[in-house]
Write a protein that holds these residues in place. Structure first.
Motif, PDB file in Angstrom:
ATOM      1  N   GLN A 149     -10.704  -4.718  -2.367  1.00 35.89           N
ATOM      2  CA  GLN A 149     -10.991  -3.522  -2.292  1.00 35.89           C
ATOM      3  C   GLN A 149      -9.981  -2.942  -0.952  1.00 35.89           C
ATOM      4  O   GLN A 149      -9.491  -1.937  -0.869  1.00 35.89           O
ATOM      5  N   GLU A 150      -9.705  -3.868  -0.179  1.00 37.23           N
ATOM      6  CA  GLU A 150      -8.987  -3.655   1.002  1.00 37.23           C
ATOM      7  C   GLU A 150      -7.569  -3.362   0.786  1.00 37.23           C
ATOM      8  O   GLU A 150      -6.888  -2.299   1.059  1.00 37.23           O
ATOM      9  N   ALA A 151      -7.056  -4.134  -0.423  1.00 40.26           N
ATOM     10  CA  ALA A 151      -5.630  -3.685  -0.687  1.00 40.26           C
ATOM     11  C   ALA A 151      -5.391  -2.390  -1.488  1.00 40.26           C
ATOM     12  O   ALA A 151      -4.815  -1.692  -1.056  1.00 40.26           O
ATOM     13  N   LEU A 152      -6.570  -2.118  -2.211  1.00 47.27           N
ATOM     14  CA  LEU A 152      -6.648  -0.958  -3.036  1.00 47.27           C
ATOM     15  C   LEU A 152      -6.788   0.246  -2.365  1.00 47.27           C
ATOM     16  O   LEU A 152      -6.355   1.208  -2.432  1.00 47.27           O
ATOM     17  N   MET A 167       0.447  -4.923  -4.025  1.00 49.25           N
ATOM     18  CA  MET A 167      -0.315  -5.989  -4.579  1.00 49.25           C
ATOM     19  C   MET A 167      -1.566  -5.764  -4.652  1.00 49.25           C
ATOM     20  O   MET A 167      -2.199  -4.701  -4.069  1.00 49.25           O
ATOM     21  N   THR A 168      -2.394  -6.544  -5.654  1.00 47.51           N
ATOM     22  CA  THR A 168      -3.760  -6.147  -5.707  1.00 47.51           C
ATOM     23  C   THR A 168      -4.596  -6.937  -4.506  1.00 47.51           C
ATOM     24  O   THR A 168      -5.854  -6.890  -4.552  1.00 47.51           O
ATOM     25  N   GLY A 169      -3.925  -7.727  -3.724  1.00 45.90           N
ATOM     26  CA  GLY A 169      -4.543  -8.336  -2.456  1.00 45.90           C
ATOM     27  C   GLY A 169      -3.636  -9.289  -2.040  1.00 45.90           C
ATOM     28  O   GLY A 169      -2.382  -9.531  -2.500  1.00 45.90           O
ATOM     29  N   SER A 170      -4.089  -9.999  -0.992  1.00 49.13           N
ATOM     30  CA  SER A 170      -3.284 -11.119  -0.376  1.00 49.13           C
ATOM     31  C   SER A 170      -4.386 -12.041  -0.051  1.00 49.13           C
ATOM     32  O   SER A 170      -5.318 -12.137   0.166  1.00 49.13           O
ATOM     33  N   ALA A 171      -3.708 -13.390   0.222  1.00 46.09           N
ATOM     34  CA  ALA A 171      -4.664 -14.726   0.311  1.00 46.09           C
ATOM     35  C   ALA A 171      -3.727 -15.451   1.188  1.00 46.09           C
ATOM     36  O   ALA A 171      -2.640 -15.556   0.960  1.00 46.09           O
ATOM     37  N   LYS A 172      -4.408 -16.233   2.106  1.00 49.20           N
ATOM     38  CA  LYS A 172      -4.006 -17.184   3.081  1.00 49.20           C
ATOM     39  C   LYS A 172      -3.951 -18.686   2.184  1.00 49.20           C
ATOM     40  O   LYS A 172      -4.460 -19.434   2.734  1.00 49.20           O
ATOM     41  N   THR A 173      -3.248 -18.489   1.180  1.00 49.22           N
ATOM     42  CA  THR A 173      -3.038 -19.800   0.467  1.00 49.22           C
ATOM     43  C   THR A 173      -1.795 -20.126  -0.066  1.00 49.22           C
ATOM     44  O   THR A 173      -0.841 -19.298   0.064  1.00 49.22           O
ATOM     45  N   LEU A 174      -1.422 -21.418  -0.358  1.00 48.43           N
ATOM     46  CA  LEU A 174       0.008 -21.747  -0.687  1.00 48.43           C
ATOM     47  C   LEU A 174       0.619 -21.125  -1.822  1.00 48.43           C
ATOM     48  O   LEU A 174       1.688 -20.420  -1.607  1.00 48.43           O
ATOM     49  N   ASP A 175      -0.384 -20.714  -2.725  1.00 49.72           N
ATOM     50  CA  ASP A 175       0.225 -20.169  -4.010  1.00 49.72           C
ATOM     51  C   ASP A 175      -0.422 -18.650  -4.115  1.00 49.72           C
ATOM     52  O   ASP A 175      -1.077 -18.240  -5.075  1.00 49.72           O
ATOM     53  N   PHE A 176      -0.395 -17.990  -2.811  1.00 53.69           N
ATOM     54  CA  PHE A 176      -0.968 -16.749  -2.879  1.00 53.69           C
ATOM     55  C   PHE A 176      -0.404 -15.571  -4.070  1.00 53.69           C
ATOM     56  O   PHE A 176      -1.378 -14.712  -4.176  1.00 53.69           O
ATOM     57  N   TYR A 177       0.646 -15.674  -4.326  1.00 51.35           N
ATOM     58  CA  TYR A 177       1.205 -14.729  -5.392  1.00 51.35           C
ATOM     59  C   TYR A 177       0.659 -15.136  -6.696  1.00 51.35           C
ATOM     60  O   TYR A 177       0.992 -14.212  -7.542  1.00 51.35           O
ATOM     61  N   LYS A 195      -3.907   2.790  -2.768  1.00 48.22           N
ATOM     62  CA  LYS A 195      -4.481   3.742  -3.452  1.00 48.22           C
ATOM     63  C   LYS A 195      -4.586   3.606  -4.794  1.00 48.22           C
ATOM     64  O   LYS A 195      -4.810   4.532  -5.636  1.00 48.22           O
ATOM     65  N   PHE A 196      -4.367   2.280  -5.376  1.00 53.79           N
ATOM     66  CA  PHE A 196      -4.466   1.788  -6.945  1.00 53.79           C
ATOM     67  C   PHE A 196      -5.746   2.025  -7.231  1.00 53.79           C
ATOM     68  O   PHE A 196      -6.759   1.620  -6.269  1.00 53.79           O
ATOM     69  N   THR A 197      -6.060   2.263  -8.418  1.00 56.81           N
ATOM     70  CA  THR A 197      -7.635   2.135  -8.890  1.00 56.81           C
ATOM     71  C   THR A 197      -7.583   1.219 -10.069  1.00 56.81           C
ATOM     72  O   THR A 197      -6.491   0.713 -10.654  1.00 56.81           O
ATOM     73  N   LEU A 198      -8.592   0.547 -10.555  1.00 57.13           N
ATOM     74  CA  LEU A 198      -8.692  -0.395 -11.503  1.00 57.13           C
ATOM     75  C   LEU A 198      -8.100   0.145 -12.756  1.00 57.13           C
ATOM     76  O   LEU A 198      -7.357  -0.603 -13.412  1.00 57.13           O
ATOM     77  N   ASP A 199      -8.498   1.325 -13.229  1.00 53.16           N
ATOM     78  CA  ASP A 199      -7.984   1.994 -14.370  1.00 53.16           C
ATOM     79  C   ASP A 199      -6.452   2.160 -14.286  1.00 53.16           C
ATOM     80  O   ASP A 199      -5.682   1.885 -15.480  1.00 53.16           O
ATOM     81  N   ARG A 200      -5.618   2.268 -13.225  1.00 54.12           N
ATOM     82  CA  ARG A 200      -4.318   2.448 -12.974  1.00 54.12           C
ATOM     83  C   ARG A 200      -3.762   1.114 -13.311  1.00 54.12           C
ATOM     84  O   ARG A 200      -2.801   1.041 -13.910  1.00 54.12           O
ATOM     85  N   ILE A 201      -4.456   0.060 -12.699  1.00 53.82           N
ATOM     86  CA  ILE A 201      -3.842  -1.234 -12.927  1.00 53.82           C
ATOM     87  C   ILE A 201      -3.733  -1.665 -14.404  1.00 53.82           C
ATOM     88  O   ILE A 201      -2.820  -2.335 -14.972  1.00 53.82           O
TER      89      ILE A 201
END
Length: 218
Positions: A73-76, A30-40, A80-86
């Motif tokens: 940035q923590e997730a990437l 994933m590009t990140g994670s969040a502690k929210t109900l709709d984290f996805y 090892k994903f980059t913004l260009d790769r995404i």
């Protein structure tokens, strides 16, 4: 358990299918994670891995146009994903169609009852999968195998620590998946999840001798 002991289990394979279901390793990056109900919805699924065995798996990046994804940035740093790769990856609808076709080529349909196996797979990975890969999600049964739960069970049965058992499972898995170790690659992690489950079943089988009887609650 030594590396030699881990290797000695290699020749035994668990049946991953039955007339009722089929086990599949599943992992997402994933590009990140969040502690929210709709984290996805807060972050995006940027890679999907689905494994029928430690040696047969589907792996694909999932791309998003500029402005369509949020990232940390923590997730990437981890995957090892980059913004260009995404930005350059195939879009979700394309990957969804390719994954469904890959399953159908292997005589797997929506009626097969795929049980997802993975680390925290039901709570974290599957909400992303259902949201970003709706066609594939119809193949996934509502029952899952969470490897964290399996390790906690093994901890109670054996008295060994969670970290000790998880390390053994992952070292065993790394010996079953072909090629170099690639943790946080979704395809590799999905294949390794199947192998880790195989290890945990073999690890516990000799230790659980109690037989469940009909009158156990009397």
């Amino acid at each position: 358990m030594s590396d030699e002991a881990l290797s000695s289990v290699k020749s035994i394979s668990l049946p991953m299918t039955s007339d009722r279901y089929r086990l599949v390793g599943l992992d997402g990056e994933m590009t990140g994670s969040a502690k929210t109900l709709d984290f996805y919805k807060e972050y995006q699924l940027c890679q999907i891995g689905v494994a029928l065995s430690p040696k047969e798996f589907f792996n694909s990046d999932i791309g998003f146009a500029e402005g369509e994804f949020k990232w940390s940035q923590e997730a990437l740093d981890v995957n090892k994903f980059t913004l260009d790769r995404i930005r350059s990856g195939p879009r979700g609808w394309q990957v969804d169609a390719e994954l469904v076709a890959w399953l159908r080529e292997r005589n797997i349909s929506e009626d097969t009852r795929l049980i997802a196996v993975g680390w925290n797979v039901a709570a974290f990975d599957l909400p992303f999968v259902r949201y970003y890969l709706p066609r594939f999600s119809k193949f996934i049964w509502y029952r899952t195998i969470d490897l964290n739960a399996c390790v906690f069970l093994a901890e109670q049965v054996t008295g060994l620590s969670y970290n000790n058992i998880k390390d053994k499972a992952k070292r065993y898995a790394a010996k079953q998946v072909p090629g170099e170790v690639q943790w946080h690659n979704a395809g590799y992690d999905a294949a390794a999840s199947i192998a880790a489950y195989e290890f945990l079943v073999k690890f516990l089988k000799p230790k659980i001798k109690w037989e469940l009887k009909d009158d156990i609650y009397d």
